[in-house]
Design an enzyme around this catalytic site. Structure first.
Site, PDB file in Angstrom:
ATOM      1  N   ASP A 189      41.669 -97.858  55.336  1.00  0.00           N
ATOM      2  CA  ASP A 189      41.278 -98.653  56.504  1.00  0.00           C
ATOM      3  C   ASP A 189      41.618 -97.891  57.778  1.00  0.00           C
ATOM      4  O   ASP A 189      40.827 -97.825  58.717  1.00  0.00           O
ATOM      5  CB  ASP A 189      42.041 -99.986  56.535  1.00  0.00           C
ATOM      6  CG  ASP A 189      41.671-100.900  55.374  1.00  0.00           C
ATOM      7  OD1 ASP A 189      40.572-100.707  54.828  1.00  0.00           O
ATOM      8  OD2 ASP A 189      42.482-101.776  55.025  1.00  0.00           O
ATOM      9  N   GLY A 202      14.284 -88.091  49.424  1.00  0.00           N
ATOM     10  CA  GLY A 202      13.068 -87.739  48.699  1.00  0.00           C
ATOM     11  C   GLY A 202      12.381 -86.481  49.192  1.00  0.00           C
ATOM     12  O   GLY A 202      11.178 -86.321  48.999  1.00  0.00           O
ATOM     13  N   GLY A 216      16.168 -84.571  56.536  1.00  0.00           N
ATOM     14  CA  GLY A 216      16.602 -85.958  56.414  1.00  0.00           C
ATOM     15  C   GLY A 216      17.803 -85.993  55.504  1.00  0.00           C
ATOM     16  O   GLY A 216      18.116 -85.004  54.842  1.00  0.00           O
ATOM     17  N   GLN A 217      18.472 -87.147  55.474  1.00  0.00           N
ATOM     18  CA  GLN A 217      19.722 -87.187  54.725  1.00  0.00           C
ATOM     19  C   GLN A 217      19.471 -87.042  53.222  1.00  0.00           C
ATOM     20  O   GLN A 217      18.348 -87.235  52.759  1.00  0.00           O
ATOM     21  CB  GLN A 217      20.489 -88.460  55.053  1.00  0.00           C
ATOM     22  CG  GLN A 217      19.855 -89.730  54.550  1.00  0.00           C
ATOM     23  CD  GLN A 217      20.592 -90.945  55.102  1.00  0.00           C
ATOM     24  OE1 GLN A 217      20.594 -91.198  56.294  1.00  0.00           O
ATOM     25  NE2 GLN A 217      21.215 -91.704  54.225  1.00  0.00           N
ATOM     26  N   PRO A 218      20.497 -86.665  52.474  1.00  0.00           N
ATOM     27  CA  PRO A 218      20.320 -86.437  51.038  1.00  0.00           C
ATOM     28  C   PRO A 218      19.768 -87.678  50.340  1.00  0.00           C
ATOM     29  O   PRO A 218      20.118 -88.798  50.696  1.00  0.00           O
ATOM     30  CB  PRO A 218      21.735 -86.145  50.540  1.00  0.00           C
ATOM     31  CG  PRO A 218      22.498 -85.740  51.741  1.00  0.00           C
ATOM     32  CD  PRO A 218      21.867 -86.416  52.912  1.00  0.00           C
ATOM     33  N   GLU A 247      42.695-108.687  51.619  1.00  0.00           N
ATOM     34  CA  GLU A 247      41.237-108.802  51.640  1.00  0.00           C
ATOM     35  C   GLU A 247      40.795-110.028  52.439  1.00  0.00           C
ATOM     36  O   GLU A 247      39.801-109.979  53.163  1.00  0.00           O
ATOM     37  CB  GLU A 247      40.674-108.860  50.220  1.00  0.00           C
ATOM     38  CG  GLU A 247      40.941-107.599  49.382  1.00  0.00           C
ATOM     39  CD  GLU A 247      40.472-106.321  50.048  1.00  0.00           C
ATOM     40  OE1 GLU A 247      39.474-106.351  50.803  1.00  0.00           O
ATOM     41  OE2 GLU A 247      41.131-105.269  49.841  1.00  0.00           O
TER      42      GLU A 247
HETATM   43  P1  ADP Z   1      16.482 -85.001  48.557  1.00  0.00           P
HETATM   44  O1  ADP Z   1      15.825 -83.747  48.133  1.00  0.00           O
HETATM   45  O2  ADP Z   1      15.918 -85.570  49.824  1.00  0.00           O
HETATM   46  O3  ADP Z   1      17.963 -84.937  48.608  1.00  0.00           O
HETATM   47  P2  ADP Z   1      15.327 -85.950  46.139  1.00  0.00           P
HETATM   48  O4  ADP Z   1      13.907 -85.701  46.447  1.00  0.00           O
HETATM   49  O5  ADP Z   1      15.991 -84.970  45.279  1.00  0.00           O
HETATM   50  O6  ADP Z   1      16.156 -86.120  47.472  1.00  0.00           O
HETATM   51  O7  ADP Z   1      15.445 -87.412  45.525  1.00  0.00           O
HETATM   52  C1  ADP Z   1      16.171 -87.660  44.357  1.00  0.00           C
HETATM   53  C2  ADP Z   1      15.493 -88.731  43.524  1.00  0.00           C
HETATM   54  O8  ADP Z   1      15.483 -89.978  44.196  1.00  0.00           O
HETATM   55  C3  ADP Z   1      14.040 -88.433  43.259  1.00  0.00           C
HETATM   56  O9  ADP Z   1      13.886 -87.655  42.130  1.00  0.00           O
HETATM   57  C4  ADP Z   1      13.437 -89.810  43.087  1.00  0.00           C
HETATM   58  O10 ADP Z   1      13.617 -90.272  41.771  1.00  0.00           O
HETATM   59  C5  ADP Z   1      14.265 -90.661  43.989  1.00  0.00           C
HETATM   60  N1  ADP Z   1      13.613 -90.842  45.289  1.00  0.00           N
HETATM   61  C6  ADP Z   1      14.065 -90.379  46.475  1.00  0.00           C
HETATM   62  N2  ADP Z   1      13.251 -90.738  47.474  1.00  0.00           N
HETATM   63  C7  ADP Z   1      12.243 -91.432  46.928  1.00  0.00           C
HETATM   64  C8  ADP Z   1      11.078 -92.060  47.458  1.00  0.00           C
HETATM   65  N3  ADP Z   1      10.802 -92.044  48.758  1.00  0.00           N
HETATM   66  N4  ADP Z   1      10.246 -92.682  46.593  1.00  0.00           N
HETATM   67  C9  ADP Z   1      10.525 -92.725  45.278  1.00  0.00           C
HETATM   68  N5  ADP Z   1      11.608 -92.139  44.725  1.00  0.00           N
HETATM   69  C10 ADP Z   1      12.472 -91.511  45.520  1.00  0.00           C
HETATM   70 ZN    ZN Z   2      41.807-102.898  53.470  1.00  0.00          ZN
END
Ligand code: ADP
Ligand code: ZN
Ligand code: MG
Length: 654
Positions: A539, A245, A240-242, A464
C-alpha cells in the site's frame, strides 16, 4: 519448414514466389556422398590386403641364427628375396616356429633379418652350397607404385574428404552452427497458407486495423497505388502497451495480403560478434526485395532501435546495436519507391526509439494500438469464445463491462481459463460462473490455501475493511468491487476497486482519493489496535508512487508548478543513466511536497475512520463471517448507499 540453400526457414507464397531455388537435399541424400566415400575406402583397403599379402599362409618371423642358419644347412630353404637386410623366403616344407610349439601354424613362408656384422661371405657360401634361389629387390621400392601413392596420400585424401563433406553440410544449411551461417538473417519466412490469422481474428482495435487495411491493399495491387504517383509508406510502426495485439495484427496483415512474410524479433539481430547483426539485416532485406511484394516484420523493435543519445560509447557494448540500427536505416532508405516491400515494426516503448527511425521515409506511419474500450472488449471476447460451447447464461457484455483496462491478451487468457475451469468442473458448456471465477482468480490471484490465526484474520479483516470503507466514503474514489480476506499470492486480503468506465486520465482529486484508499488499511489497524504492522508495505509503495508522480510528472503541486521533475521512463540523463537533471534543492522540494500530500491524506483518513468507527466494525464482522464480499454485500454491510455502477458479476465461491 523447408529451407533454401542458404539456411532460411522458408515456405513459398501460394503463387510460388520465393520457392527455394534448389530443394534442400534430404538427410539420406546428404549422407550418400559420405557413404560412397567410406565404401570406396573400405574396398581399397581390402584390395591392398589382397594384393600385398598372399592369402592362405601366414609369414612367420624367425631368428637369423641359429634357426635360419640351421634350416639353411638342413637344406630346407627353397628361395629368399632380400630387401636391404630383410629376408623374405620360402621353406621347402611346412615348418612351425617355434619348433616345439603346437599352437603355431606350419607355414612355408618366413621372414628374418640379417645382422649387419654377419660375414657376407659365409652366408653366400651357405646359400650357394644348398642351391637356394636368391632374389634381391631395391630397398626404395619395397611395394608397388600404387600402394606407395595410396599410403602417402591416404591421410591427406581422408582429411580433404572430411573437410569437403563438412563444408557441404554447412552450406546446405542445417542452421546448427555451420560456419557459413553467421551473416544469414534468422528471419522466418512464414507460409501465408500456414498463417491462419486474418483480420477477423483481431477485434477491438479498429483504428489500427483500418490503417493496416491500406497496406494490405497496397501489397495486393501495388500498381493501383503507383498509377497516381503516390508513394506508399516504407515503414509502419505499431506501438501500444503489451498484449494489445500488435504481433497478432502483423500476422493478420500477412494472412490477408498473401505476400511473402518475413518475421524476426529485433533481439535476434544482436550477436556477440560486432557486425553480424548488420549482415543479417542486409541479407533479410535482400531476400525480401527478391520476393516482393513482401512484408518484413521486426518485432520488439526497441531492442535495436533504442535512442543513441547519452549512451555514447562508455563501454563500446552498444556498437553492435548501433551498427545494426544503422544498417536498418540504410536499407529502408535504399528502397526504390516502386518496390512493394513494407517494413512493419512493433514496440511497447515508442518513446525510447531513436529519432532517426521515425523520420519520414522510414517508420513514418505510426499506428497506435490502444487498449480496447468496452465494445471492443465484447468483440475480443466474441473472437476468443468462438470455438467454446457457451452456456446460455454467459453475458459477454457484462464481462466486458467489468474488465476495464484489460487488453486483448488478458481477455484471451480469461476465455481460456474459463474453458479450463469448465472442463475441470465437468460442465458441458462454459458457464458464466466459470468466467466470473476465472476473472476473480486473474484479478485477485489464486487462493493460497494457508490458514491464518484468528488474530491475523481479524487484523486482516479490519485492514481490508479500512480500504473498502474509505473507498466508499471518499468522493472520487473508484467504486469497491470486492473485499476478501482469503490469502492470495503475497497478500493476506484484497480490496478490489476498479473504475466504472475506461479511464484515460485522472484528476487531482481522484488521485488523492486513491492515496486515501491506499492509506485506509493501515490507518484502520492503527485506529483499532493502536499499533501498526508490516502488512501495509505494498500500500505504501503504491501511494508513494502516486504522490511522487503527482508532484514530479503531472505538475499537481502548487509549490513546484508544471515542471517535469522525474526522469521519463527509459530516458537517459545527460551524464549517466539515472542521474537526475534537477538540482538537489528541487529534489528536496519534491520530497517535501510528497510528504505533505501523504500526511494531509493520512490525517483526513484518520478523521474519516474515527467518525465512522461503527461502520468499520459492521463491515469487518460481515467480512470475517463471509470471507469474501461482493459490491452489494459490502456496501450493505457498511451501510453506505451503493453507487449506480456496472456490477461485477458475482462469483460463486470456488
Ligand atoms: P503484443 O504483441 O501487442 O504484445 P500480441 O499480439 O502478442 O500482443 O497478443 C497476444 C495474444 O492476445 C494474441 O495472440 C491474441 O490471442 C490476443 N489478442 C491480443 N489483442 C487482441 C485483439 N485485439 N483481438 C483478439 N485477440 C487479441
Ligand atoms: Zn492494504
Ligand atoms: Mg508482441
Amino acid at each position: 519448414m523447408p529451407q533454401d540453400r542458404q539456411g532460411w526457414r522458408v515456405a513459398p507464397a501460394p503463387d510460388g514466389r520465393g520457392t527455394p531455388e534448389e530443394h534442400k537435399p534430404s538427410p539420406p541424400h546428404r549422407w550418400r556422398g559420405f557413404w560412397i566415400f567410406f565404401g570406396v575406402l573400405l574396398a581399397l583397403n581390402w584390395l591392398s590386403v589382397l594384393v600385398f599379402q598372399p592369402a592362405g599362409q601366414p609369414r612367420v618371423t624367425v631368428p637369423f641364427s641359429p634357426y635360419f642358419i640351421e634350416q639353411l644347412k638342413a637344406g630346407h630353404v627353397r628361395s629368399i628375396s632380400t630387401t636391404g637386410d630383410t629376408v623374405n623366403g620360402t621353406f621347402t616344407l611346412k615348418l612351425r616356429y617355434p619348433p616345439s610349439s603346437t599352437k603355431a601354424t606350419p607355414t612355408t613362408l618366413f621372414k628374418t633379418q640379417v645382422p649387419s656384422f654377419w660375414p657376407g661371405s659365409e652366408l653366400t657360401a651357405l646359400l650357394q652350397g644348398h642351391d637356394v634361389q636368391v632374389n634381391a629387390k631395391s630397398t626404395s621400392t619395397g611395394t608397388s607404385l600404387l600402394a606407395e601413392l595410396f599410403l602417402g596420400f591416404g591421410p591427406t585424401l581422408l582429411l580433404v574428404g572430411l573437410f569437403f563433406m563438412l563444408a557441404r553440410r554447412a552450406s546446405a544449411g542445417g542452421g546448427l552452427g555451420g560456419l557459413g551461417n553467421f551473416g544469414r538473417s534468422q528471419a522466418r519466412r512464414i507460409d501465408p497458407n500456414e498463417i491462419l490469422v486474418t483480420f477477423d481474428d483481431v477485434a477491438g482495435i479498429d483504428e489500427a486495423k483500418t490503417e493496416l487495411t491500406v497496406i494490405v491493399d497496397f501489397l495486393k495491387s501495388p500498381e493501383r497505388y503507383q498509377r497516381l504517383g503516390g508513394r506508399m509508406p516504407h515503414g509502419v510502426l505499431l506501438y501500444g502497451q503489451p498484449g494489445t495485439g500488435k504481433t497478432l495484427l502483423a500476422r493478420a496483415v500477412a494472412g490477408e495480403a498473401h505476400a511473402a512474410f518475413f518475421s524476426i524479433a529485433a533481439s535476434e539481430f544482436i550477436e556477440a560478434i560486432v557486425g553480424v547483426g548488420a549482415a543479417r539485416v542486409r541479407d533479410l532485406f535482400a531476400k525480401a526485395k527478391e520476393a516482393a511484394p513482401a512484408i518484413i516484420f521486426i518485432d520488439e523493435l526497441d531492442a535495436v532501435g533504442r535512442s543513441r543519445q547519452g549512451s555514447a560509447g562508455i563501454t563500446g557494448a552498444n556498437d553492435e546495436r548501433e551498427q545494426t540500427l544503422d544498417q536498418i536505416l540504410t536499407e529502408m532508405d535504399g528502397f526504390a519507391s516502386k518496390e512493394a516491400v513494407v517494413v512493419l515494426g512493433a514496440t511497447n516503448r515508442p518513446e525510447i526509439l531513436d529519432q532517426a527511425l521515425l523520420r519520414p521515409g522510414r517508420f513514418d506511419r505510426r499506428v497506435a494500438v490502444q487498449p480496447p474500450d468496452k465494445p471492443g472488449r465484447i468483440k475480443i471476447l466474441e473472437v476468443h469464445t468462438r470455438s467454446l460451447p457457451l452456456g446460455r447464461d454467459v453475458d459477454l457484455a457484462a464481462l466486458a463491462a467489468s474488465t476495464p483496462g484489460m487488453v486483448g491478451a488478458d481477455l484471451a487468457n480469461l476465455a481460456n481459463e474459463a474453458a479450463l475451469l469448465a472442463a475441470r468442473r465437468d460442465h458441458h458448456a462454459v458457464q458464466m460462473a466459470d468466467f466470473t471465477d476465472s476473472l476473480e482468480k486473474i484479478m485477485l490471484g489464486a487462493p493460497r490455501g494457508i490458514l491464518l490465526s484468528a488474530e491475523d484474520r481479524e487484523r486482516t479483516a479490519y485492514h481490508e475493511s479500512g480500504h473498502a470503507l474509505v473507498g466508499m466514503l471518499t468522493p472520487g474514489a473508484d467504486p469497491v468491487r470486492k473485499v476478501s480476506i482469503i490469502p492470495r499470492g503475497m497478500a493476506l486480503g484484497v480490496t478490489l476497486s476498479t473504475p466504472d468506465t475506461d479511464r484515460v486520465g485522472y484528476s487531482r482529486e481522484e488521485l488523492e482519493a486513491k492515496i486515501h484508499v491506499a492509506l485506509g488499511g493501515r490507518v484502520a489497524e492503527e485506529v483499532v489496535y493502536g499499533r501498526i504492522t508490516t502488512g501495509a508495505e505494498s500500500d505504501i509503495q503504491q501511494l508513494t508512487q502516486i504522490a511522487r508522480q503527482m508532484v514530479g510528472r503531472w505538475g499537481m503541486s502548487d509549490r513546484l508548478g508544471p515542471i517535469a521533475l522525474l526522469p521519463a521512463d527509459g530516458a537517459v540523463g545527460y551524464l549517466l543513466p539515472g542521474v537526475a537533471e534537477t538540482s538537489p534543492q528541487t529534489q528536496y522540494l519534491v520530497d517535501e511536497e510528497v510528504r505533505r500530500i501523504v500526511e494531509e491524506a493520512q490525517a483526513e483518513v484518520m478523521r474519516v475512520l474515527g467518525d465512522h468507527r461503527d461502520q468499520l466494525e459492521s463491515l469487518t464482522r460481515a467480512l470475517l463471517e463471509a470471507e469474501t464480499l461482493d459490491a452489494p454485500e459490502a456496501y450493505a454491510a457498511a451501510g453506505v448507499p451503493m453507487p449506480a455502477v456496472a456490477e461485477l458479476p458475482a462469483a460463486t465461491s470456488s
